[in-house]
Design a protein around this motif. Structure first.
Motif, PDB file in Angstrom:
ATOM      1  N   PHE A  55      27.530  42.152  49.529  1.00 31.62           N
ATOM      2  CA  PHE A  55      28.317  42.352  50.740  1.00 31.62           C
ATOM      3  C   PHE A  55      29.608  43.071  50.389  1.00 31.62           C
ATOM      4  CE2 PHE A  55      29.207  38.175  48.962  1.00 31.62           C
ATOM      5  CZ  PHE A  55      30.595  38.157  48.883  1.00 31.62           C
ATOM      6  N   ASP A  56      30.225  43.592  51.399  1.00 27.96           N
ATOM      7  CA  ASP A  56      31.466  44.342  51.236  1.00 27.96           C
ATOM      8  C   ASP A  56      32.619  43.368  51.026  1.00 27.96           C
ATOM      9  OD1 ASP A  56      33.570  46.107  51.313  1.00 27.96           O
ATOM     10  OD2 ASP A  56      33.400  46.547  53.460  1.00 27.96           O
ATOM     11  N   THR A  57      33.292  43.474  49.894  1.00 22.92           N
ATOM     12  CA  THR A  57      34.434  42.594  49.634  1.00 22.92           C
ATOM     13  C   THR A  57      35.725  43.145  50.235  1.00 22.92           C
ATOM     14  OG1 THR A  57      34.901  43.671  47.507  1.00 22.92           O
ATOM     15  CG2 THR A  57      33.410  41.766  47.481  1.00 22.92           C
ATOM     16  N   GLY A  58      35.629  44.296  50.904  1.00 19.97           N
ATOM     17  CA  GLY A  58      36.824  44.912  51.474  1.00 19.97           C
ATOM     18  C   GLY A  58      37.630  44.000  52.386  1.00 19.97           C
ATOM     19  N   PRO A  59      36.987  43.338  53.374  1.00 19.26           N
ATOM     20  CA  PRO A  59      37.761  42.442  54.243  1.00 19.26           C
ATOM     21  C   PRO A  59      38.451  41.305  53.486  1.00 19.26           C
ATOM     22  CG  PRO A  59      35.671  42.999  55.264  1.00 19.26           C
ATOM     23  CD  PRO A  59      35.607  43.534  53.865  1.00 19.26           C
ATOM     24  N   ALA A  60      37.782  40.758  52.466  1.00 20.97           N
ATOM     25  CA  ALA A  60      38.402  39.701  51.672  1.00 20.97           C
ATOM     26  C   ALA A  60      39.572  40.257  50.872  1.00 20.97           C
ATOM     27  CB  ALA A  60      37.376  39.058  50.742  1.00 20.97           C
ATOM     28  N   ARG A  61      39.401  41.457  50.337  1.00 23.71           N
ATOM     29  CA  ARG A  61      40.481  42.094  49.591  1.00 23.71           C
ATOM     30  C   ARG A  61      41.682  42.352  50.495  1.00 23.71           C
ATOM     31  NH1 ARG A  61      42.767  42.437  45.019  1.00 23.71           N
ATOM     32  NH2 ARG A  61      40.669  42.301  44.108  1.00 23.71           N
ATOM     33  N   GLU A  62      41.446  42.813  51.723  1.00 20.00           N
ATOM     34  CA  GLU A  62      42.534  43.042  52.669  1.00 20.00           C
ATOM     35  C   GLU A  62      43.251  41.733  53.010  1.00 20.00           C
ATOM     36  OE1 GLU A  62      40.774  44.957  56.008  1.00 20.00           O
ATOM     37  OE2 GLU A  62      40.380  46.841  54.949  1.00 20.00           O
ATOM     38  N   ALA A  63      42.480  40.660  53.187  1.00 20.14           N
ATOM     39  CA  ALA A  63      43.078  39.354  53.463  1.00 20.14           C
ATOM     40  C   ALA A  63      43.915  38.884  52.280  1.00 20.14           C
ATOM     41  CB  ALA A  63      41.992  38.335  53.778  1.00 20.14           C
ATOM     42  N   LEU A  64      43.402  39.092  51.080  1.00 16.82           N
ATOM     43  CA  LEU A  64      44.131  38.696  49.881  1.00 16.82           C
ATOM     44  C   LEU A  64      45.447  39.456  49.768  1.00 16.82           C
ATOM     45  CD1 LEU A  64      44.121  37.009  47.297  1.00 16.82           C
ATOM     46  CD2 LEU A  64      42.831  38.841  46.185  1.00 16.82           C
ATOM     47  N   GLN A  65      45.422  40.730  50.143  1.00 17.47           N
ATOM     48  CA  GLN A  65      46.646  41.516  50.117  1.00 17.47           C
ATOM     49  C   GLN A  65      47.673  40.982  51.107  1.00 17.47           C
ATOM     50  OE1 GLN A  65      47.034  44.268  47.912  1.00 17.47           O
ATOM     51  NE2 GLN A  65      49.179  43.944  48.499  1.00 17.47           N
ATOM     52  N   ARG A  66      47.187  40.506  52.260  1.00 13.24           N
ATOM     53  CA  ARG A  66      48.109  39.916  53.247  1.00 13.24           C
ATOM     54  C   ARG A  66      48.664  38.576  52.748  1.00 13.24           C
ATOM     55  NH1 ARG A  66      43.970  41.894  56.702  1.00 13.24           N
ATOM     56  NH2 ARG A  66      42.946  39.847  56.741  1.00 13.24           N
ATOM     57  N   LEU A  67      47.807  37.782  52.118  1.00  9.97           N
ATOM     58  CA  LEU A  67      48.205  36.453  51.679  1.00  9.97           C
ATOM     59  C   LEU A  67      49.105  36.486  50.452  1.00  9.97           C
ATOM     60  CD1 LEU A  67      44.728  34.745  52.126  1.00  9.97           C
ATOM     61  CD2 LEU A  67      46.788  34.145  53.417  1.00  9.97           C
ATOM     62  N   LEU A  68      48.779  37.367  49.500  1.00  6.92           N
ATOM     63  CA  LEU A  68      49.512  37.445  48.232  1.00  6.92           C
ATOM     64  C   LEU A  68      49.893  38.895  47.941  1.00  6.92           C
ATOM     65  CD1 LEU A  68      47.245  35.085  46.095  1.00  6.92           C
ATOM     66  CD2 LEU A  68      49.573  34.582  46.845  1.00  6.92           C
ATOM     67  N   PRO A  69      50.794  39.449  48.719  1.00  2.00           N
ATOM     68  CA  PRO A  69      51.091  40.886  48.595  1.00  2.00           C
ATOM     69  C   PRO A  69      51.569  41.315  47.213  1.00  2.00           C
ATOM     70  CG  PRO A  69      52.758  39.757  49.921  1.00  2.00           C
ATOM     71  CD  PRO A  69      51.640  38.793  49.736  1.00  2.00           C
ATOM     72  N   HIS A  70      52.182  40.405  46.449  1.00  2.00           N
ATOM     73  CA  HIS A  70      52.725  40.773  45.141  1.00  2.00           C
ATOM     74  C   HIS A  70      51.802  40.381  43.980  1.00  2.00           C
ATOM     75  CE1 HIS A  70      56.380  41.801  47.225  1.00  2.00           C
ATOM     76  NE2 HIS A  70      56.510  40.566  47.687  1.00  2.00           N
ATOM     77  N   HIS A  71      50.691  39.725  44.277  1.00  2.00           N
ATOM     78  CA  HIS A  71      49.810  39.258  43.204  1.00  2.00           C
ATOM     79  C   HIS A  71      48.342  39.600  43.441  1.00  2.00           C
ATOM     80  CE1 HIS A  71      53.406  36.686  42.815  1.00  2.00           C
ATOM     81  NE2 HIS A  71      53.105  36.616  41.527  1.00  2.00           N
ATOM     82  N   ALA A  72      48.022  40.218  44.557  1.00  2.00           N
ATOM     83  CA  ALA A  72      46.621  40.469  44.896  1.00  2.00           C
ATOM     84  C   ALA A  72      45.916  41.297  43.836  1.00  2.00           C
ATOM     85  CB  ALA A  72      46.523  41.157  46.257  1.00  2.00           C
ATOM     86  N   ASP A  73      46.648  42.230  43.214  1.00  2.00           N
ATOM     87  CA  ASP A  73      45.996  43.112  42.250  1.00  2.00           C
ATOM     88  C   ASP A  73      45.630  42.401  40.949  1.00  2.00           C
ATOM     89  OD1 ASP A  73      48.560  42.729  41.352  1.00  2.00           O
ATOM     90  OD2 ASP A  73      49.002  44.860  40.985  1.00  2.00           O
ATOM     91  N   GLN A  74      46.027  41.138  40.809  1.00  2.61           N
ATOM     92  CA  GLN A  74      45.650  40.373  39.619  1.00  2.61           C
ATOM     93  C   GLN A  74      44.330  39.622  39.805  1.00  2.61           C
ATOM     94  OE1 GLN A  74      48.876  38.169  37.631  1.00  2.61           O
ATOM     95  NE2 GLN A  74      50.353  39.300  38.899  1.00  2.61           N
ATOM     96  N   PHE A  75      43.719  39.781  40.979  1.00  5.02           N
ATOM     97  CA  PHE A  75      42.435  39.145  41.255  1.00  5.02           C
ATOM     98  C   PHE A  75      41.330  40.191  41.316  1.00  5.02           C
ATOM     99  CE2 PHE A  75      45.424  36.044  42.883  1.00  5.02           C
ATOM    100  CZ  PHE A  75      44.832  34.823  42.585  1.00  5.02           C
ATOM    101  N   THR A  76      40.212  39.872  40.701  1.00  4.02           N
ATOM    102  CA  THR A  76      38.996  40.654  40.844  1.00  4.02           C
ATOM    103  C   THR A  76      38.015  39.828  41.663  1.00  4.02           C
ATOM    104  OG1 THR A  76      39.301  41.772  38.720  1.00  4.02           O
ATOM    105  CG2 THR A  76      37.075  41.769  39.649  1.00  4.02           C
ATOM    106  N   LEU A  77      37.579  40.371  42.795  1.00  5.06           N
ATOM    107  CA  LEU A  77      36.666  39.660  43.678  1.00  5.06           C
ATOM    108  C   LEU A  77      35.258  40.217  43.478  1.00  5.06           C
ATOM    109  CD1 LEU A  77      38.794  39.577  46.976  1.00  5.06           C
ATOM    110  CD2 LEU A  77      38.761  37.924  45.089  1.00  5.06           C
ATOM    111  N   VAL A  78      34.338  39.332  43.124  1.00  4.93           N
ATOM    112  CA  VAL A  78      32.979  39.751  42.793  1.00  4.93           C
ATOM    113  C   VAL A  78      31.990  39.129  43.772  1.00  4.93           C
ATOM    114  CG1 VAL A  78      31.181  39.798  41.024  1.00  4.93           C
ATOM    115  CG2 VAL A  78      33.610  39.890  40.356  1.00  4.93           C
ATOM    116  N   PRO A  79      31.265  39.936  44.533  1.00  2.85           N
ATOM    117  CA  PRO A  79      30.256  39.368  45.443  1.00  2.85           C
ATOM    118  C   PRO A  79      29.100  38.782  44.639  1.00  2.85           C
ATOM    119  CG  PRO A  79      30.098  41.762  45.405  1.00  2.85           C
ATOM    120  CD  PRO A  79      31.317  41.407  44.600  1.00  2.85           C
ATOM    121  N   ASP A  80      28.704  37.579  45.009  1.00  4.65           N
ATOM    122  CA  ASP A  80      27.622  36.908  44.290  1.00  4.65           C
ATOM    123  C   ASP A  80      26.725  36.183  45.287  1.00  4.65           C
ATOM    124  OD1 ASP A  80      26.043  35.893  42.308  1.00  4.65           O
ATOM    125  OD2 ASP A  80      27.491  34.406  41.594  1.00  4.65           O
TER     126      ASP A  80
END
Length: 772
Positions: free
Chosen positions: A68-93
């Motif tokens: 599935f597309d992790t884009g929406p989750a990535r966008e939500a993560l950016q809203r929730l943790l704007p200064h730390h989102a890039d330290q997470f790798t989201l992997v669809p499983d």
């Protein structure tokens, strides 16, 4: 804000759905052309919710797991943790199985694998809670205390949801949390729900539009329907078949914009692999439906709290199927499909008449499955609903009961009561949006595990059902944790850990404060209430007042000094931890609650002074009461979560002209005060049902109301006559009709929360230690 090309396309599709649905008005409800409209809008096929969340039966068995597309989750993560989102790798499983995440990684490089976008966010939430020691609450957060480089995960951790259904939002949430909210506010709500493991969310915004469109094909003009549909603030109870018309009329423009909002909310949920739970159709119709539609049989539903309920179209009559089909076609054109629909026929009363309830339930489910094959019917477990006759008429494997009484009463046996129908353990610890601290958290812990483990258990979920959200962040965190934490949660340990992450790191004073709150307002028992008492400052004046809302607890549900001591501890928290929105909210909320509890100590003293005809003492105590309300208005004015101005400004923002703005402001003001017309406010006891201690509401309504009352008591003692009577409904209706402005937005809060809370603590000590 820059919108990415994929999002622009999705927004354009939603606008097209609404426009095409409006264009199809000339075709009439039930016309085959409506199917063409839905098809050209690109929403006839089930995509997202039903497939991603594993709800089968909508178009046959669920397909094999796919990425599935992790884009929406990535966008939500950016809203929730704007200064730390890039330290997470989201992997669809998706192959990991439904509702499962794994968290691993080194410092600054955290990997979260998950079965859906929402589950990825749940994994992030677990990491923040158990590794990073930070809280993103509802409301308040401590993410400003996170280090620049996030800490490593000591060892990979995998969690699976213990129950398949994690449902959120009461039917009343839109009305009591804010019917005039923006998409960004709803989006924030969805982000928080996903972060805390929820996978099914009720979507109510714009729910009036399918009714409005469909019923025009059954003998009603657009103007008639706009008068029948209530203002947005009261639509929750119209959808429950309790009332109609109040707070309107609504404009067609408003309905279209709300429908577009609801469609965007549903799309946002689907993008994260969550199920948008949409209102289903069970027979609500305007007056005179049978006279306009040959063969229709309707049953007058009588009275609800002084309101005339809408009529009920007998689902076994042939017209029902046609109207239901038209309704679902209109709903699909704007909101798309889903795998779950909310319906509660005969909610809080209603009249069966000659209707065969079992056959009616069969017809309602048949109509649902004709439009959405295999969809789940979610019904609220409340009072004596759902009745055995209703359950006997449906395929209960496609039903979920949302139990609103799981933590309220004792000796509950849901398997016996509902014959083994799947249910979700629910909680309604907030009624009407009251600003009161507390919940039966110990009851949740004591019941969830044993109820789930018992032989033949039908417990298949949790249902987060406060009548309004955005209060009691600890309760939200703990209740949603039930569905993800293996083993029994230790309440004392949980609250100690919560205190540490709530402000960014452990602090002995914070721990002591939350231990007081845990042992007090968050350890209330079951047996009668699932909510703590409200404030007497917000009550309609009277020397014998014991609560503000008619149905609220009449006395304290915990020792008041627990909150008083918690305030003292919060004021001693390390100054380095006082900068977060979480600390500010908790400090203001605790100071507010400590002061509110004092109202229950002070009023009996005022009564005694009046009965003793001690004018001097009466005046001194009335002055103390007024000082308490002044302090209450000031401290709540220092935090954005307690501002009346935002509530009113939101309502006015939806009006196209001044008259419409005034109408929607009345809708928003009335639900906080008179609630309805005189007959419902007084005869139905609805006045002050949604009382809350907000800055502006205290200063403009509650304080003047008590001042007027105390003036009559003083006059009574001076003149040695009975106090003059005040028409309280007229007093409150006058306030509801006002259009005065109040601080709102980014510049709305004023004053220093710490100084104001400290002054309240000092005043309470002074009052408690005084000769009075």
């Amino acid at each position: 804000m820059t919108i990415s090309p994929p999002r622009r396309r999705r927004h354009a599709q939603l606008r097209r759905r609404v426009a095409l649905a409006a264009l199809a008005a000339v075709l009439g409800a039930g016309s085959p052309a409506l199917a063409d409209v839905a098809d050209t809008a690109g929403v006839t096929g089930v995509t997202g919710a039903a497939d991603v969340t594993g709800v089968t039966g909508v178009r046959g068995p669920a397909p094999a797991p796919r990425a599935f597309d992790t884009g929406p989750a990535r966008e939500a993560l950016q809203r929730l943790l704007p200064h730390h989102a890039d330290q997470f790798t989201l992997v669809p499983d998706p192959a990991a199985g439904a509702d499962r995440f794994t968290v691993s990684g080194s410092a600054g490089a955290i990997t979260v694998r998950g079965s859906t976008g929402a589950t990825l966010l749940t994994g992030v939430g677990w990491y923040l809670q158990h590794v990073a020691g930070a809280d993103i609450g509802w409301p308040g957060d401590s993410i400003g205390m996170l280090p620049a480089r996030l800490p490593a995960v000591p060892a990979p951790v995998t969690r699976s949801a213990l129950v398949p259904h994690r449902y959120a939002l009461n039917d009343t949430d839109d009305g009591y949390s804010g019917a005039y909210r923006t998409f960004e506010q709803h989006q924030r709500q969805i982000d928080l729900l996903a972060l805390h493991g929820i996978n099914e969310v009720f979507v109510q915004a714009g729910a009036e539009y399918p009714y409005y469109r469909a019923l025009q094909g059954f003998g009603y003009s657009a103007a008639e329907l706009r008068e029948w549909i209530p203002g947005p603030g009261h639509q929750s109870w119209w959808l429950l078949q309790n009332l109609s018309g109040f707070g309107g009329p609504v404009s067609e423009r408003l309905m279209r914009e709300r429908a577009e909002l609801g469609g965007r909310i549903a799309e946002q949920l689907r993008g994260l692999g969550m199920t948008p739970v949409l209102p289903g159709y069970f027979g609500t119709v305007p007056p005179g439906f049978a006279a306009r539609n040959t063969g229709a049989r309707t049953v007058a539903q009588g009275d609800w709290a002084g309101f005339d309920r809408p009529d009920w179209l007998d689902p076994t009559s042939p017209v029902f199927g046609k109207l239901a089909a038209a309704y679902y076609a209109e709903q699909r054109a704007v909101f798309g499909n889903s795998g779950m629909y909310r319906m509660s026929p005969l909610h809080e009363g209603g009249t069966v008449g000659t209707v065969d309830v079992k056959a009616a339930a069969t017809a309602v489910q048949k109509a649902l499955h004709a439009a959405h094959p295999g969809a789940m019917w979610a019904v609220l477990g409340w009072q004596d609903s759902p009745k055995a006759e209703l359950l006997a008429g449906v395929d209960t494997s496609k039903m979920l009961i949302l139990d609103g009484l799981s933590d309220r009463y004792n000796r509950l046996d849901r398997e016996t009561r509902w014959g083994g129908v799947p249910y979700a353990m629910g909680t309604i610890y907030n009624f009407g949006g009251h600003t009161t601290i507390g919940a039966n958290t110990s009851v949740w812990i004591e019941r969830f595990g044993p109820w789930r483990a018992k032989a033949g258990s039908a417990l298949k979920g949790i249902a987060y059902l406060p009548e309004a959200t955005g209060t009691n962040p600890a309760a939200f965190d703990l209740f949603t944790d039930l569905a993800w934490e293996p083993g029994t949660i230790d309440q004392r340990t949980w609250f100690a850990d919560f205190a540490g992450r709530r402000y960014g790191r452990p602090d002995k004073e914070a721990s002591a404060a939350w231990e007081e709150l845990r042992a007090g307002p968050y350890s209330t028992s079951s047996g009668l209430w699932s909510e703590s008492q409200d404030s007497l400052f917000t009550a309609r004046p009277g020397l014998s007042a014991v609560g503000a809302a008619y149905w609220s607890p009449k006395s304290m549900r915990y020792p008041a000094d627990a909150v008083r001591r918690a305030l003292d501890h919060l004021l001693k928290v390390d100054p380095k931890l006082r900068g977060s929105s979480a600390y500010r909210f908790d400090l203001v909320d605790t100071a507010r609650q400590a002061l509110a509890n004092h109202s229950r100590v002070l009023l009996p003293k005022i009564k005694a002074a009046y009965e003793a005809k001690d004018l001097t003492r009466l005046r001194a105590l009335a002055a103390e009461w007024a000082d308490g309300e002044r302090r209450l208005d000031a401290v709540t004015g220092s935090d954005p979560n307690f501002l009346l101005g935002d509530w009113l400004a939101a309502a006015r923002s939806w009006g196209a002209d001044e008259a419409e703005q005034d109408r929607y402001e009345y809708d928003a003001r009335s639900i906080l005060s008179v609630w309805g017309r005189r007959s419902t406010s007084e005869g139905g006891f609805l006045h002050d049902y949604a009382n809350r201690e907000w800055s502006g509401l205290i200063g403009e309504l509650y304080a003047p109301r008590w001042a007027a009352y105390f003036e009559t008591l003083e006059e009574s003692l001076v003149r040695r006559a009975a106090p003059r009577e005040i028409d309280w409904h007229a007093f409150e209706e006058d306030w509801a009709r006002r259009t005065t402005r109040h601080p709102s937005g980014a510049n709305g809060p004023s004053g220093d929360p710490y100084t104001l809370a400290k002054d309240i603590a000092a005043a309470l000590k002074s009052w408690e230690g005084g000769a009075r």
